[in-house]
Design an enzyme around this catalytic site. Structure first.
Site, PDB file in Angstrom:
ATOM      1  N   SER B  23      -1.565  -7.572  -6.743  1.00 50.56           N
ATOM      2  CA  SER B  23      -2.230  -6.482  -6.039  1.00 50.56           C
ATOM      3  C   SER B  23      -1.335  -5.882  -4.950  1.00 50.56           C
ATOM      4  O   SER B  23      -0.631  -6.591  -4.242  1.00 50.56           O
ATOM      5  CB  SER B  23      -3.516  -6.989  -5.388  1.00 50.56           C
ATOM      6  OG  SER B  23      -4.109  -5.961  -4.627  1.00 50.56           O
ATOM      7  N   ALA B  72       3.189  -5.038   6.146  1.00 52.19           N
ATOM      8  CA  ALA B  72       1.890  -4.770   6.775  1.00 52.19           C
ATOM      9  C   ALA B  72       1.579  -3.323   6.454  1.00 52.19           C
ATOM     10  O   ALA B  72       1.894  -2.418   7.225  1.00 52.19           O
ATOM     11  CB  ALA B  72       1.940  -5.002   8.277  1.00 52.19           C
ATOM     12  N   ASN B 128      -9.922  -9.727  -2.404  1.00 49.42           N
ATOM     13  CA  ASN B 128      -8.872  -9.945  -1.407  1.00 49.42           C
ATOM     14  C   ASN B 128      -9.555 -10.421  -0.128  1.00 49.42           C
ATOM     15  O   ASN B 128     -10.054  -9.619   0.650  1.00 49.42           O
ATOM     16  CB  ASN B 128      -8.103  -8.647  -1.177  1.00 49.42           C
ATOM     17  CG  ASN B 128      -7.028  -8.811  -0.121  1.00 49.42           C
ATOM     18  OD1 ASN B 128      -6.895  -9.874   0.481  1.00 49.42           O
ATOM     19  ND2 ASN B 128      -6.256  -7.766   0.118  1.00 49.42           N
ATOM     20  N   CYS B 131      -5.909 -10.989   3.151  1.00 46.24           N
ATOM     21  CA  CYS B 131      -4.872 -10.115   3.686  1.00 46.24           C
ATOM     22  C   CYS B 131      -4.600 -10.519   5.131  1.00 46.24           C
ATOM     23  O   CYS B 131      -5.495 -10.479   5.975  1.00 46.24           O
ATOM     24  CB  CYS B 131      -5.321  -8.663   3.634  1.00 46.24           C
ATOM     25  SG  CYS B 131      -4.064  -7.540   4.218  1.00 46.24           S
ATOM     26  N   GLY B 245       6.381 -15.335  -4.970  1.00 40.14           N
ATOM     27  CA  GLY B 245       7.791 -15.612  -5.211  1.00 40.14           C
ATOM     28  C   GLY B 245       8.220 -15.754  -6.650  1.00 40.14           C
ATOM     29  O   GLY B 245       9.342 -16.185  -6.912  1.00 40.14           O
ATOM     30  N   THR B 267       6.629  -8.865  -5.242  1.00 38.15           N
ATOM     31  CA  THR B 267       7.896  -8.504  -4.621  1.00 38.15           C
ATOM     32  C   THR B 267       9.049  -8.322  -5.612  1.00 38.15           C
ATOM     33  O   THR B 267       9.881  -7.431  -5.444  1.00 38.15           O
ATOM     34  CB  THR B 267       8.261  -9.577  -3.567  1.00 38.15           C
ATOM     35  OG1 THR B 267       7.159  -9.684  -2.657  1.00 38.15           O
ATOM     36  CG2 THR B 267       9.504  -9.209  -2.801  1.00 38.15           C
TER      37      THR B 267
END
Ligand SMILES: Cc1cc2nc3c(=O)[nH]c(=O)nc-3n(C[C@H](O)[C@H](O)[C@H](O)COP(=O)(O)OP(=O)(O)OC[C@H]3O[C@@H](n4cnc5c(N)ncnc54)[C@H](O)[C@@H]3O)c2cc1C
Ligand SMILES: Cc1cc2nc3c(=O)[nH]c(=O)nc-3n(C[C@H](O)[C@H](O)[C@H](O)COP(=O)(O)OP(=O)(O)OC[C@H]3O[C@@H](n4cnc5c(N)ncnc54)[C@H](O)[C@@H]3O)c2cc1C
Ligand SMILES: Cc1cc2nc3c(=O)[nH]c(=O)nc-3n(C[C@H](O)[C@H](O)[C@H](O)COP(=O)(O)O)c2cc1C
Ligand SMILES: Cc1cc2nc3c(=O)[nH]c(=O)nc-3n(C[C@H](O)[C@H](O)[C@H](O)COP(=O)(O)O)c2cc1C
Ligand code: FES
Ligand code: FES
Lengths: 269, 305, 305, 269
Positions: B23, B72, B128, B131, B245, B267
């Protein structure tokens, strides 16, 4: 994953040049961005204020230059800075213009002229003919007139202003039609307001001419993650900012029509 | 080996391969979801959507750290009403499950948004509750088992779709939260969201992110995320989606061995959007070399005594 | 600039420079402490010592992760009675403060060990209430504010030396634990110990560490450690020692700006034992360039509004 | 910080050779350890059992060899493995022997002979004379007799056994005194039981001869952090395992006398 490019570097502005009443050029030492290619951009951090994408206007000898128009909070703060002020840099990011030979046409509007000037310098010695069409609202806002004169022959430069204070009194797209019909061009490069880019793309499409356009979108991450800069299936920051005709065709439902706003909803351009 | 060695079903979802887009990454538009699916993802999760539009934080919203990123964004999203159109359109072009990530400031809000997302065609809902950088939602809910249970219950009662709860690693014992979520009706868990972090610039002496604090993701957090999955799998039988990761097949296999039935990738998309394909291919080779017929067979194997 | 720009005093300790050896690293012998001091450390913290000898875990006890290490040594230590001799000898050769790290399985044990260490000559006591991989001590105490307060109180009552409490990052809100420790009498806090993590090997399908889980240290955890220091400094006035991922002067400066009065260095010693000197030199240059006369002046500056 | 060396790599044992009733040589493919220098060691992970330090006995063509004596749990498990079994490797770690010219003497005891054989092969063509003194309890335990014969001339090899089943019946240190008095040596290298190393060091000190000794200590991390392997101010894993005369002098209170046990307390050797 962690790359040197993505590392935020702080650096001090070494020189500030006023290009027009609304545009200033900022020169910064940066080990990585000084190796950028025309079309690439960087993310400039104005500490405590914002971080914004800016096209690279020149890069050499350890220095990188960006030309910035004061349009809002971040850019106005930047304009208020003096040489010696500290800013942050990441990048260079994005792809770059491909290098063409033969007869080349560059069409720039507003600060979109900046990356094209960088490109023109690179292409000057490599092309058969280098033509530059530049437009602005008024004479004062015509950027880099002297610099463009230094790389293109006088007869290959056309300038337009909306108020007629310099060059032809019309939009930059106006003289293009006849130019494209009259002359053969091996490549057209453009950067500027998206409406302009869209019109030029329509002209090149009609004539089946190759084109590369640099686009702008709201950018946050600059590295292809956040999705802020998406147009069609492309991320302007990572897959662009330079797109060719085939790609521009794929995004014709959005090009010059809509973009994503800060909340991710589609808003008209 | 049959091509379905990679297919996996859990919580009522059927995936052609066990990789998903996490997400928040390229998560706004149907075309992006489509591209990610074509890059090999077995499912896509949208950016977290709330009841109202949010513009998120001013930049910088992302800064690089050692082996990771701190972000952020501030949950920028167009609000569920606008986003419902995107969901509907997505469903007409997308051939992999579309999971809509939802956030809210109260159990009612979560339920409202989830219901609308489900009605628009979401194949599953991911909550979620983790966060780390938006006040009064996210982790504040995900760190308290009682509040979490209430949110999960209300959402569960208002939808007929699989419900996935995405947990925060910023807790003393993730199994307590996992247990609360499962007992309240979660069909699966995603472990984990980002680790609460900060970046400070020595030169300007300022926090770099406009929001000051953000969430750490990427390779740096993998050992923690993997441990969270391992901890949960040690205690319960619940489908787990590993997240944190993953950037190559080896990372994915480690998550499967720890107990995950699928992995999410965020990422690593910055490096290569085709990461889903390369991970999937690598996992397939691994299974073949190890003579397993299905990825299901290796889920949780690191727990064998 | 006077050479004492780097000196800093807090909690009754006087340091010539604000770098310390972190607990557990080369932490057994007087000769090692001496060498670390000669490499530029302003203070040294010993390996954590308990009431009884412990042999620790079988190998592997250390495994590398992205930008960090995961370790599960299992608190090997010779027990405080044997170690008291080492403390006494250390005090005869060491010219920087010697901080003895202490752990226990109950408040009484902590107090007993701390008392013996103080009597043997420790300049301060650091309580390890945050070791993430040894059951019934370490983090289990450090994650519970009530138990933590009790331990701190008892230790405080039994010694006449500065008391430092080393906190765990494996909590939902580190300021709750920080508050409990400070109210119970801690003179300073070390933030933080390692993040609970795991490493799994795809080939053998096994957890790599003999103890299965361990603690993540090094550059990977810096953004989290820095955030912990920032969080605490935002809430209280208490001397903080930053720890986690410091390997160069820039890292150290970031910790000072976040609110730390000193930093501890562990993992980076593997790369270069002279890291204390290079960090100190770098900080000194930084202060000079920025026209500060003392490192004290930059402590907490990232919080200015 | 994270280095390729420190990354745990799994690999499959390709060959196992029985060197003596208690010692086996294991040959492993490893991209990094195959480039090790004599004196360096690796950490070998026996999955599910233990991870132990082992001197590198040979390294070339993508392969690394270690010779291991079965003494306890880990080494016995290793001995029970067959070719094809999976193990983990980190390293190479530590410093290495310096390369000397001239007249060189190598003194090995037990598996300490392994790194010296590796060194001897390297020095063979570079030295004026290469002498090797090797000792063991009994003939069967004399390691690498053939290999040493391949690099040193027959007349420059002395073997000793405690039971007299081969060579001289004595400790390896016995023939050394006269050898050192009779001959000139430019460098003495030694590796073996610490009591032996200590005695040899005393002999070279008395004669003011240069020496390099490879030491063994309990090792856990192998990278200079945990402190398990400390002798004096040195970490055997990181500052050693090879130490010269000046360094050995600094550790004379501990050399052959005490070491740190698993709990970090000093125990007699
Ligand atoms: C690839 C790229 C290259 C660019 N190159 C240049 C350049 O060379 N020179 C130049 O003057 N400008 C350039 N821009 C535009 C520049 O980034 C915006 O003008 C700047 O971000 C406005 O910030 P502001 O706070 O001053 O204005 P705001 O008040 O924030 O907004 C003014 C306008 O700028 C747009 N904008 C705001 N933030 C961003 C952002 N993060 N990314 C993109 N657009 C934003 C808004 O949509 C709005 O239309 C480029 C943009 C992109 C995407
Ligand atoms: C730098 C170095 C190089 C070495 N090279 C070789 C070699 O080439 N060949 C060889 O056979 N042996 C070598 N050793 C010794 C080898 O590491 C031990 O024999 C092995 O660890 C014993 O393990 P075990 O479980 O079989 O025995 P255990 O039952 O655990 O113990 C047997 C003996 O080995 C010692 N030992 C146990 N664990 C370790 C450890 N992690 N580190 C060091 N010593 C330990 C114990 O103190 C004990 O005396 C080397 C040791 C070091 C430090
Ligand atoms: C730029 C960015 C935006 C994110 N936005 C969200 C979000 O909106 N909702 C959410 O649940 N997680 C969000 N995350 C967290 C990711 O989904 C994921 O949990 C985390 O990044 C760890 O996975 P990774 O290491 O593969 O990135 C975001 C992460 C990043 C990097
Ligand atoms: C090998 C090793 C052993 C450690 N042993 C201890 C210990 O005994 N007591 C303790 O409080 N912390 C121990 N730690 C944690 C460190 O003191 C430190 O908190 C942590 O490693 C983060 O700092 P760094 O990133 O600089 O290593 C150990 C860390 C390592 C790497
Ligand atoms: S700016 Fe984030 S994806 Fe392009
Ligand atoms: S084995 Fe850990 S310091 Fe040498």
């Amino acid at each position: 994953m962690p790359t040197a490019n993505n590392t935020l570097r702080t650096t001090q502005i070494v020189q500030i040049r006023t290009e027009s009443p609304t545009v200033k050029t900022f020169v910064l030492p940066d080990r990585l961005c000084c190796k950028a290619k025309p079309g690439q951009f960087l993310m400039l951090w104005i500490p405590g204020i914002d971080e914004i994408p800016l096209s690279i206007m020149d890069a050499s000898n350890g220095l990188v230059s960006v030309s910035v128009k004061a349009v809002g909070d971040a850019t106005r703060h930047l304009h208020a800075m003096a040489a010696g002020a500290t800013v942050g840099v990441r990048g260079p990011y994005g792809n770059s213009f491909t290098e063409s030979r033969g007869r080349v046409l560059l069409v720039g509007g507003g600060t979109g002229t900046a990356p094209l000037l960088f490109l023109a310098k690179l292409l000057a010695s490599k092309t058969e003919r280098l033509s530059f069409v530049e437009g602005a609202k008024t004479k004062d806002e015509l950027l880099f007139v002297r610099e463009i004169g230094g790389v293109c022959q006088e007869k290959n430069i056309i300038t337009t202003t909306e108020d007629g204070t310099a060059g032809l009194q019309c939009l930059v797209t106006q003289p293009l039609a006849s130019l494209l019909d009259k002359d053969r061009f091996d490549m057209i490069y453009t950067c500027g307001p998206e409406i302009m880019v869209k019109k030029i793309f329509e002209m090149t499409e009609k004539r089946k001419l190759p084109i590369e356009a640099s686009l702008e979108r709201l950018m946050r991450c600059g590295i292809g993650l956040c999705g802020s800069c998406v147009i069609g299936k492309y991320r302007v920051c990572r897959d662009g900012p330079v797109f060719n005709a085939a790609q521009l065709r794929e995004m014709k439902d959005e090009l010059g029509i809509s973009k994503l706003g800060f909340d991710g909803s589609r808003i008209p351009i | 080996m049959e091509t379905n060695a990679l297919s996996i079903g859990f919580a009522g979802l059927q995936l052609e391969n066990p990789t998903m887009l996490a997400s928040g990454v390229m998560g706004y538009s149907a075309e992006s979801f489509h591209r990610i699916a074509k890059s090999g993802a077995g499912a896509v999760v949208t950016k977290s959507v709330g009841i109202q539009p949010r513009v998120g934080y001013v930049n910088p919203t992302v800064v690089q750290a050692a082996a990771g990123l701190i972000n952020a964004m501030g949950l920028p999203n167009p609000g569920i009403d606008v986003f419902s159109e995107e969901i509907k359109f997505s469903k007409t072009i997308l051939r992999v499950p579309l999971i809509v990530s939802v956030f809210g400031y109260s159990a009612e809000e979560y339920a409202t948004v989830a219901k609308k997302a489900a009605e628009a065609g979401a194949d599953a809902i991911e909550l979620n509750v983790s966060c780390p950088h938006v006040k009064q939602t996210g982790a504040e809910i995900g760190q308290n088992p009682k509040i979490l249970a209430e949110v999960v219950q209300q959402v569960k009662a208002s939808i007929n779709k699989p419900l996935i709860v995405k947990l925060s690693p910023n807790v003393a014992d993730i199994t307590v939260l996992a247990e609360a979520a499962v007992k309240a009706g979660a069909d699966a868990l995603t472990a984990v969201n980002t680790l609460k972090a900060i970046a400070i610039d020595a030169e300007t002496m300022l926090p770099i992110l406009a929001n000051v604090k953000g969430g750490l993701s990427g390779a740096a957090v993998k050992p923690v995320a993997l441990r969270c999955v391992y901890d949960i799998a040690e205690k319960f039988e619940v489908p787990i989606i590993g997240c944190g990761g993953v950037s190559n097949w080896r990372d994915a296999v480690e998550f499967f061995l720890a107990g995950a039935s699928a992995v999410q990738i965020g990422t690593a998309v910055a490096d290569d959007i085709e990461v889903f394909r390369s991970v999937t291919k690598g996992v397939e080779n691994y299974l073949r070399k190890k003579h397993y017929r299905s990825v299901k067979e290796i889920v949780g194997l690191a727990h064998r005594k």
